[in-house]
Design a protein around this motif. Structure first.
Motif, mmCIF file in Angstrom:
data_model
loop_
_atom_site.group_PDB
_atom_site.id
_atom_site.type_symbol
_atom_site.label_atom_id
_atom_site.label_comp_id
_atom_site.label_asym_id
_atom_site.label_seq_id
_atom_site.Cartn_x
_atom_site.Cartn_y
_atom_site.Cartn_z
ATOM 1 N N GLN A 1 23.151 -40.972 -33.094
ATOM 2 C CA GLN A 1 22.847 -39.946 -32.170
ATOM 3 C C GLN A 1 22.417 -38.770 -32.760
ATOM 4 O O GLN A 1 21.701 -38.047 -32.233
ATOM 5 C CB GLN A 1 24.184 -39.608 -31.205
ATOM 6 C CG GLN A 1 24.369 -40.573 -30.292
ATOM 7 C CD GLN A 1 25.671 -40.204 -29.342
ATOM 8 O OE1 GLN A 1 26.453 -39.507 -29.768
ATOM 9 N NE2 GLN A 1 25.923 -40.804 -28.044
ATOM 10 N N GLU B 1 21.449 -47.144 -31.912
ATOM 11 C CA GLU B 1 22.551 -47.268 -32.861
ATOM 12 C C GLU B 1 22.401 -48.561 -33.593
ATOM 13 O O GLU B 1 22.880 -48.928 -34.816
ATOM 14 C CB GLU B 1 23.802 -47.779 -31.978
ATOM 15 C CG GLU B 1 25.123 -47.878 -32.704
ATOM 16 C CD GLU B 1 26.426 -47.799 -31.745
ATOM 17 O OE1 GLU B 1 27.487 -48.512 -32.190
ATOM 18 O OE2 GLU B 1 26.343 -47.667 -30.323
ATOM 19 N N ARG C 1 27.802 -44.968 -34.055
ATOM 20 C CA ARG C 1 27.187 -44.407 -32.991
ATOM 21 C C ARG C 1 26.976 -42.699 -32.930
ATOM 22 O O ARG C 1 25.777 -42.217 -32.911
ATOM 23 C CB ARG C 1 27.979 -44.565 -31.541
ATOM 24 C CG ARG C 1 27.810 -43.950 -30.433
ATOM 25 C CD ARG C 1 28.696 -44.205 -29.204
ATOM 26 N NE ARG C 1 29.817 -43.356 -29.746
ATOM 27 C CZ ARG C 1 30.105 -42.133 -29.808
ATOM 28 N NH1 ARG C 1 28.906 -41.338 -29.195
ATOM 29 N NH2 ARG C 1 31.316 -41.505 -30.122
#
Length: 381
Positions: free
Chosen positions: A129, A135, A125
């Motif tokens: 980001q 994801e 994750r």
């Protein structure tokens, strides 16, 4: 729970499992299970030997998964030889893990993602980001990368240059999401420097420190870019500059010059100037000459043209620029700057506008557009 401790231990634990014979994908899954267990158990009872604890738990998770697979018989020698719990081996395989994650069969983006996951200890994750992708997309990229390197043995020699390029790619991504990739790249390069005595590793670390020291001054409060010559040098991190210069000097003293050391030397000369007009452009041109000899890169030659324009005048810089392809990234922007310094403002304004259309980022486009608008406003007066 000390998240930084877990992240720092992750590559060493993973490397132990791979060295014992676990394939990379299975080992990485087992290490992630061990990290989850550590998050659950350690707050109330952190072990004396955190790495040894993680190795033991991860190895057992790997063996449990191995026993449940149809391929158990091919790996039963691993099952029968489970090491007894105890202090972790003093052998540091982290360096080999860097090489594995920068395997030549991986694309640069996959190598970066795998390095951040396996060596950096970031979650999927967090990496997603940082790269502004879903994801699920990042999970697929990492899974493909793990499959690619599974079965690769540590006995194969690693390529330090490839590892350094991967780390430099991480550094240049900067900051996005909740992960500061520039700071993460510096942390990983420090770790690599502790594992290998190599002047180019030191050169890359010095380069990162010297560039990162100027970070706070690179953008205005409205987010717009601030060129180096216009930056508030009082906001530069002098402690980081001092460290970077010290690391660089030690590397250069070994007389094994490489491209990252040469780049760092240029950055150090910029950092040494108390004001833009005090910059030693003659020395910078000399270092670019060294860098051209090492890389023969058109981009390096483009940057050298700027330095020549500062050292010997804008017309000398334009003469250097004329020998380069105008298809090079930033070629038009450099031409605009040199024409502006030479007093040819109509040409500079036109070229700034052209460069803005070709700019790779919104911030750079806005910066070039403002330059063009400022010159056009002056010409209309």
């Amino acid at each position: 729970m000390n998240e930084l401790l877990l992240r720092s231990l992750t590559p060493g634990v993973l490397a132990v499992l791979v060295r014992r014979g676990a394939d990379f994908a299975a080992a990485e899954d087992a290490v992630q299970d061990a990290l989850v267990e550590a998050v659950r158990v350690w707050p109330g009872d952190q072990p004396r030997d955190p790495k040894g604890w993680l190795v033991t738990v991860a190895w057992r998770r790997f063996l449990d998964a191995t026993r449940s697979e149809a391929a158990r018989r091919r790996r039963e020698d691993l099952v029968d030889e489970e090491p007894a719990p105890g202090p972790a081996s003093s052998v540091d395989d982290t360096l080999q893990l860097y090489f594995l994650c920068a395997h030549p069969k991986l694309t640069p983006s996959s190598a970066v993602a795998l390095t951040l996951r396996a060596v950096g200890g970031l979650t999927t994750r967090q990496i997603a980001q940082a790269y502004l992708v879903p994801e699920a997309t990042m999970a697929q990229r990492i899974s493909r990368a793990k499959r690619t390197v599974s079965g690769v043995r540590f006995e194969q020699p690693g390529d330090v240059a490839t590892v350094l390029r991967v780390l430099y790619l991480v550094f240049n991504e900067g900051y996005s999401g909740d992960v500061d990739l520039a700071a993460e790249a510096i942390r990983l390069t420090r770790q690599l420097a502790a594992a290998i005595d190599h002047p180019e590793v030191a050169g890359l670390l010095a380069l990162m420190l010297l560039h990162h020291a100027r970070r706070a001054s690179r953008t205005a409060p409205d987010g717009s870019l601030v060129p180096l010559a216009e930056q508030d040098r009082g906001r530069w991190d002098t402690a980081m500059i001092s460290e970077g210069v010290g690391v660089l000097q030690a590397a250069l003293a070994r007389d094994r010059l490489g491209e990252f050391q040469a780049q760092a030397a240029i950055a150090a000369l910029h950092a040494d100037a108390r004001a833009a007009e005090e910059t030693d452009w003659v020395q910078i041109v000399e270092w670019y000459d060294e860098l051209v000899g090492l890389t023969d890169s058109p981009v390096v030659r483009l940057n050298r043209a700027v330095a020549v324009g500062e050292a010997d005048g804008p017309r000398a810089g334009l003469a250097e620029l004329s020998a380069l392809s105008d298809a090079l990234p930033r070629h038009t922007a450099v031409a605009a700057y040199l024409h502006e310094r030479d007093g040819d403002l109509p040409t500079a304004a036109r070229l700034y506008a052209e460069a803005a259309h070709r700019a790779p980022t919104l911030a750079e486009r806005d910066h070039l557009t403002r330059r063009a608008a400022r010159l056009n406003a002056g010409l209309r007066r």
